[in-house]
Design an enzyme around this catalytic site. Structure first.
Site, PDB file in Angstrom:
ATOM      1  N   LYS A 278     -24.698   7.011  -0.637  1.00  0.00           N
ATOM      2  CA  LYS A 278     -23.880   6.430   0.434  1.00  0.00           C
ATOM      3  C   LYS A 278     -24.428   6.934   1.777  1.00  0.00           C
ATOM      4  O   LYS A 278     -24.615   8.123   1.957  1.00  0.00           O
ATOM      5  CB  LYS A 278     -22.424   6.859   0.247  1.00  0.00           C
ATOM      6  CG  LYS A 278     -21.430   6.081   1.038  1.00  0.00           C
ATOM      7  CD  LYS A 278     -20.004   6.256   0.500  1.00  0.00           C
ATOM      8  CE  LYS A 278     -19.017   5.392   1.252  1.00  0.00           C
ATOM      9  NZ  LYS A 278     -17.655   5.479   0.682  1.00  0.00           N
ATOM     10  N   GLU A 362      -2.481   2.875  -6.076  1.00  0.00           N
ATOM     11  CA  GLU A 362      -1.195   2.892  -5.354  1.00  0.00           C
ATOM     12  C   GLU A 362      -0.022   2.738  -6.304  1.00  0.00           C
ATOM     13  O   GLU A 362       1.012   3.397  -6.133  1.00  0.00           O
ATOM     14  CB  GLU A 362      -1.176   1.758  -4.320  1.00  0.00           C
ATOM     15  CG  GLU A 362      -2.090   1.996  -3.107  1.00  0.00           C
ATOM     16  CD  GLU A 362      -3.541   1.639  -3.365  1.00  0.00           C
ATOM     17  OE1 GLU A 362      -3.864   1.135  -4.460  1.00  0.00           O
ATOM     18  OE2 GLU A 362      -4.371   1.866  -2.465  1.00  0.00           O
ATOM     19  N   ARG A 390       0.603  -3.316  -2.924  1.00  0.00           N
ATOM     20  CA  ARG A 390       0.161  -3.340  -4.327  1.00  0.00           C
ATOM     21  C   ARG A 390       1.173  -2.666  -5.259  1.00  0.00           C
ATOM     22  O   ARG A 390       1.148  -2.843  -6.457  1.00  0.00           O
ATOM     23  CB  ARG A 390      -1.200  -2.665  -4.417  1.00  0.00           C
ATOM     24  CG  ARG A 390      -1.962  -3.052  -5.647  1.00  0.00           C
ATOM     25  CD  ARG A 390      -3.407  -2.660  -5.583  1.00  0.00           C
ATOM     26  NE  ARG A 390      -4.265  -3.786  -5.217  1.00  0.00           N
ATOM     27  CZ  ARG A 390      -5.600  -3.718  -5.265  1.00  0.00           C
ATOM     28  NH1 ARG A 390      -6.180  -2.597  -5.607  1.00  0.00           N
ATOM     29  NH2 ARG A 390      -6.324  -4.758  -4.937  1.00  0.00           N
TER      30      ARG A 390
HETATM   31  C1  LIG Z   1      -6.001  -1.357  -2.526  1.00  0.00           C
HETATM   32  C2  LIG Z   1      -6.864  -0.571  -1.573  1.00  0.00           C
HETATM   33  N1  LIG Z   1      -6.656   0.759  -1.434  1.00  0.00           N
HETATM   34  C3  LIG Z   1      -7.407   1.475  -0.588  1.00  0.00           C
HETATM   35  C4  LIG Z   1      -8.388   0.874   0.159  1.00  0.00           C
HETATM   36  C5  LIG Z   1      -9.204   1.680   1.140  1.00  0.00           C
HETATM   37  N2  LIG Z   1     -10.613   1.755   0.711  1.00  0.00           N
HETATM   38  C6  LIG Z   1     -11.536   0.934   1.131  1.00  0.00           C
HETATM   39  S1  LIG Z   1     -13.041   1.248   0.516  1.00  0.00           S
HETATM   40  C7  LIG Z   1     -12.427   2.578  -0.354  1.00  0.00           C
HETATM   41  C8  LIG Z   1     -13.314   3.405  -1.188  1.00  0.00           C
HETATM   42  C9  LIG Z   1     -14.130   2.533  -2.090  1.00  0.00           C
HETATM   43  O1  LIG Z   1     -15.020   3.346  -2.811  1.00  0.00           O
HETATM   44  P1  LIG Z   1     -16.177   2.611  -3.611  1.00  0.00           P
HETATM   45  O2  LIG Z   1     -15.605   1.458  -4.329  1.00  0.00           O
HETATM   46  O3  LIG Z   1     -16.840   3.651  -4.411  1.00  0.00           O
HETATM   47  O4  LIG Z   1     -17.132   2.022  -2.490  1.00  0.00           O
HETATM   48  P2  LIG Z   1     -18.138   2.826  -1.527  1.00  0.00           P
HETATM   49  O5  LIG Z   1     -17.410   2.941  -0.212  1.00  0.00           O
HETATM   50  O6  LIG Z   1     -18.421   4.144  -2.163  1.00  0.00           O
HETATM   51  O7  LIG Z   1     -19.351   1.956  -1.440  1.00  0.00           O
HETATM   52  C10 LIG Z   1     -11.073   2.703  -0.146  1.00  0.00           C
HETATM   53  C11 LIG Z   1     -10.215   3.755  -0.764  1.00  0.00           C
HETATM   54  C12 LIG Z   1      -8.558  -0.523   0.007  1.00  0.00           C
HETATM   55  N3  LIG Z   1      -9.476  -1.202   0.720  1.00  0.00           N
HETATM   56  N4  LIG Z   1      -7.806  -1.204  -0.868  1.00  0.00           N
HETATM   57 MG   LIG Z   2     -18.429   4.798  -4.120  1.00  0.00          MG
END
Ligand SMILES: Cc1ncc(C[n+]2csc(CCOP(=O)(O)OP(=O)(O)O)c2C)c(N)n1
Ligand SMILES: [Mg+2]
Ligand SMILES: CC(=O)[C@@H](O)[C@H](O)COP(=O)(O)O
Length: 618
Positions: A278, A362, A390
Site C-alpha cells: 500500500k 458494522e 449497514r
Molecule cells: C461499510 C464500510 N465501512 C468502512 C468503510 C471505510 N473504508 C474504506 S476503505 C477501508 C479499508 C479497506 O481496506 P482494503 O479493502 O484492504 O483496501 P486497501 O485500502 O488496503 O486497498 C475502509 C475501512 C467503507 N468504505 N465502507
Molecule cells: Mg488492504
C-alpha cells in the site's frame, strides 16, 4: 509516454519495459493530483501494476471489472477515459473518488462502501446466463474489505453457484489501519510462509543425511505441493469452491499476466491472491500507509499535510471518551476498522483491553456491543453515519428492542464533502428517529458534545450522539448547561422562530444574527431530537407566524418533518412552516459550502427564503 497512447487499448501493445515506464508515469500523476486535491493515495499507488495487467488481459468495455470500494481505482480512471479529467478528482463537478457508471462506461458498478464487489460481480455474472451475454467478470477486493460478512456472503454463494468468474484479493495487510481479524492473520501467516519455509528446509536437511536420502527427497518433493496447499491460504478459498492461485507478487507484471491468463481459462470461480504494498512508489505513503490511506492536500517533498487548523468534533470525542473511561471502568470503545477516523487512536493506546477494532464489520460491532451492554459494560460504538446504515437491523433488533445502554457516537453526520453521496451522513436522524427507546442528541459545539457524552453515561438505554466531520466552532451565546432533553432557548420572543438541529448551528446562527436587527425573530438550539420536549416547543410556537427548522439531514423523516407533525397534531400550525434540510436526492461531492448551497441549507438561502415568505404573511 502516456500522452501518446490511445487508452486503454494501446496498453495491450506495450512491452513489459514500456509498461514499467507507464506505471511510473501513472504514479506521478496520482501523487501530484492527490497532493493538490487530497484523496486515497496509498490504496491507488498499491494497484498500479494490477490495473495495467487487468486492462491488458480484459476488455473493460465488454468484460466487467468491479473494484471494491473504488478508492483504489485512480490508475483505472486514468487508463480508461478520465486521464484528461483526473485533475478534477473529488472536486465539485469533477470526477468522483470512487467508481460510478454515471461517470464512465468503464465503471461497471457504483461503489464506496466496502465488500460489495463479490456480490455485485456475481450478479453481473449470473446476468450473463440470463441475458446470454458473453463477458468476463472480475471483482477486485482488498484484505480489509474481506473482513466484512458481506464479502463472505458473496463468496459463499459464488462457490455454490460455481460460476466462472475471477476474484482478485488485493492483499496489502492493511485496512485503513493494520488489518485485523483471524482472516487477516491467516492470510499473512500463510502468505509469509515462514513456518512452511523453515519446515521445508528442516525436512530437506534431514533427508539429505538419511539412508536412501535421495529417494526420500524425491518423494518429499512430490508431497510438497500437498504440503504447500496446507500452508498457503488457498485452503480457505478452495473449501468455498474457488480455485486458488497465489500468493503472487502484485507488482510483477509478468506474474500478474500469467495468473490472469490461467484464471481466464479455468472453469468455475477462481481467486487470485495478489500481494501488494500500500502506497508503493511514494516513500512517505509506503512508510505510513494509514496516514496516506485518505489524505488531504500535502507537500510532495515532505509528505506533510497542508494542515487546516481547528479542532474537530472527532477529536473532542476522542479526548472526552478517554476522560470518561478513566472514571468508569465499564466503558469500552468499539470501531469498525475506522480507529483514526473516529478519533480512537489514543483510547486504544491507553485502554488496549477496552478497545475493540472488529474490522469492517458494522453489523457485528453493534451486536457485539449489545452483548457487552447486557452484561453491564457501557459500550461506545463509534461508526460513521453512512456506514452505520449497514447495521440498521442490529440497532433495532439487538439494542433497542432489549433497551440496552449502547451509545452510538455517529461521526460524519451530515454532508462530508469530497467523498460524496456514498459517504454523506444524510439519513441517520431519519433512520434512527423511528426506533423506540433510542435517545438522539445533536451537539452544536465542543461543550455540548462533551456534556452529551457525560449525560449518555447516565442513560440506561440506547443513545445516539450525532456530529459532523468538520471543526467545532465557538459561539457568543450565554452558556447553558445541557439539561436532559431540554432545548437551549436563545430567544423565545417574536413572531418568527428559527430552530437549529445540531452542528448546522453555524449556518442557523448566521441567519439569526443577520435577521434579528430588522425582524422580530426567536432562536432555539434543539439539542435533543428524541425525546423531543414537546411542551416547550408547543409553548414557544403558540404565538409564531413563521417557524423555520434547519438540519443537515434528509428532510424526509428529519427534524423539520417531526416538529411540523407535532404542531399539526396540536392545531398550532403557523401561517408558514419552512423545513431546511437535504432534499430528496443524492448530493454529489464537493466542498461543504458548495454542497450546502445546492442543498439549500447555507445561511444566505435560508435567510432570503425566510424574508420572502415573511413578506407574504399579512
Ligand atoms: C461499510 C464500510 N465501512 C468502512 C468503510 C471505510 N473504508 C474504506 S476503505 C477501508 C479499508 C479497506 O481496506 P482494503 O479493502 O484492504 O483496501 P486497501 O485500502 O488496503 O486497498 C475502509 C475501512 C467503507 N468504505 N465502507
Ligand atoms: Mg488492504
Ligand atoms: C474510502 C473510505 O470509505 C474511507 O477512506 C473514507 O473516505 C474516510 O472518510 P474520512 O476522510 O471522512 O475519514
Amino acid at each position: 509516454m502516456i500522452e501518446k497512447l490511445k487508452l486503454p487499448e494501446d496498453i495491450k501493445k506495450l512491452k513489459y519495459e514500456e509498461l514499467e515506464v507507464l506505471a511510473k508515469e501513472i504514479r506521478d500523476i496520482i501523487i501530484k493530483t492527490c497532493a493538490k486535491n487530497g484523496g486515497h493515495l496509498a490504496p491507488s499507488l498499491g494497484v498500479v501494476e494490477l490495473t495495467i495487467s487487468l486492462l491488458k488481459n480484459f476488455n473493460p468495455l465488454i468484460d466487467r471489472i468491479i473494484w471494491d470500494v473504488g478508492h483504489q481505482s485512480y490508475a483505472y480512471k486514468i487508463l480508461t477515459d478520465r486521464k484528461d479529467r483526473f485533475h478534477t478528482l473529488r472536486q465539485f463537478k469533477g470526477i468522483s473518488g470512487f467508481n460510478k457508471p454515471a461517470e464512465s462506461k468503464y465503471d461497471a458498478f457504483g461503489v464506496g462502501h466496502t465488500s460489495t464487489s463479490v456480490s455485485a460481480a456475481l450478479g453481473l455474472r449470473v446476468a450473463n446466463d440470463i441475458l446470454n451475454l458473453n463477458r468476463k467478470i472480475v471483482a477486485v477486493i482488498g484484505d480489509g474489505a474481506l473482513t466484512a460478512g458481506l464479502a463472505f456472503e458473496g463468496l459463499n454463494n459464488l462457490g455454490h453457484l460455481d460460476k466462472d468468474m475471477i476474484v482478485i484479493l488485493n492483499d496489502n495487510e492493511m485496512s485503513i489501519s493494520k488489518n485485523v481479524g483471524a482472516i487477516s492473520s491467516y492470510l499473512s501467516r500463510a502468505m509469509t510462509g515462514e513456518f512452511y519455509t523453515h519446515f521445508r528446509k528442516d525436512v530437506q536437511s534431514i533427508l539429505e543425511h538419511a539412508p536412501l536420502g535421495d529417494k526420500l527427497l524425491k518423494m518429499a518433493k512430490k508431497f510438497e505441493e500437498g504440503l504447500k496447499g496446507f500452508f498457503t491460504p488457498g485452503i480457505l478459498f478452495e473449501e468455498l469452491g474457488l480455485k486458488y492461485i497465489g500468493p503472487i507478487d502484485g507488482h510483477n507484471l509478468k506474474e500478474l499476466d500469467k495468473a490472469l491468463h490461467n484464471a481466464k481459462i479455468q472453469d468455475g470461480p477462481t481467486l487470485i491472491h495478489v500481494i501488494t504494498k500500500k502506497g508503493k512508489g511514494y516513500k512517505p505513503a509506503e512508510e505510513n500507509p494509514e496516514k496516506f490511506h485518505g489524505i488531504s492536500s500535502f507537500d510532495i517533498k515532505t509528505g506533510k499535510p497542508i494542515k487546516f487548523s481547528g479542532k474537530t468534533f472527532t477529536e473532542v470525542f476522542g479526548e472526552k471518551i478517554i476522560e470518561m473511561a478513566e472514571k468508569h471502568k465499564n466503558i469500552v470503545a468499539i470501531t469498525a476498522a475506522m480507529k483514526p477516523g473516529t478519533g480512537l487512536t489514543k483510547f486504544a493506546e491507553k485502554f488496549p483491553d477496552r478497545f475493540f477494532d472488529v474490522g469492517i464489520a458494522e453489523q457485528h460491532a453493534v451486536t457485539f456491543a449489545a452483548g457487552l451492554a447486557i452484561s453491564g459494560c457501557k459500550p461506545y460504538v463509534a461508526i460513521y453515519s453512512t456506514f452505520l446504515q449497514r447495521a440498521y437491523d442490529q440497532i433495532i433488533h439487538d439494542v433497542a428492542l432489549q433497551n440496552l445502554p449502547v451509545t452510538f457516537c455517529i461521526d460524519r453526520g451530515g454532508l462530508v464533502g469530497a467523498d460524496g453521496p456514498t459517504h454523506h451522513g444524510a439519513f441517520d436522524i431519519s433512520y434512527l428517529r423511528t426506533i423506540p427507546n433510542i435517545h438522539i442528541m445533536l451537539p452544536k459545539d465542543e461543550v455540548e458534545l462533551k456534556e452529551m457524552l457525560e449525560l449518555s453515561y447516565q442513560i440506561d438505554a440506547p443513545v445516539a450522539i450525532r456530529y459532523s466531520r468538520g471543526n467545532v466552532k465557538e459561539y457568543e451565546y450565554p452558556y447553558e448547561k445541557v439539561e436532559p432533553f431540554k432545548p437551549q432557548i436563545i430567544n423565545e420572543k417574536g413572531e418568527i422562530l428559527l430552530i437549529s438541529a445540531g452542528h448546522i448551528f453555524d449556518e442557523a446562527s448566521k441567519v439569526y444574527e443577520e435577521l434579528k436587527a430588522d425582524y422580530n425573530i426567536g432562536f432555539i438550539n434543539l439539542r435533543f431530537v428524541k425525546p423531543l420536549n414537546k411542551d416547550i416547543i408547543l409553548e414557544i410556537c403558540k404565538r409564531k407566524k413563521l417557524v423555520a427548522v434547519v438540519e443537515e439531514n434528509a428532510k424526509f423523516g428529519g427534524v423539520g418533518e417531526y416538529i411540523l407533525s407535532i404542531l399539526a397534531e396540536n392545531n398550532l400550525l403557523p401561517n408558514k412552516f419552512l423545513s431546511f434540510g437535504l432534499p430528496d436526492k443524492f448530493i454529489e461531492h464537493g466542498s461543504i459550502n458548495d454542497l450546502r448551497k445546492i442543498a439549500g441549507i447555507e445561511s444566505e438561502t435560508i435567510k432570503n427564503k425566510i424574508i420572502s415568505e415573511w413578506q407574504k404573511i399579512d
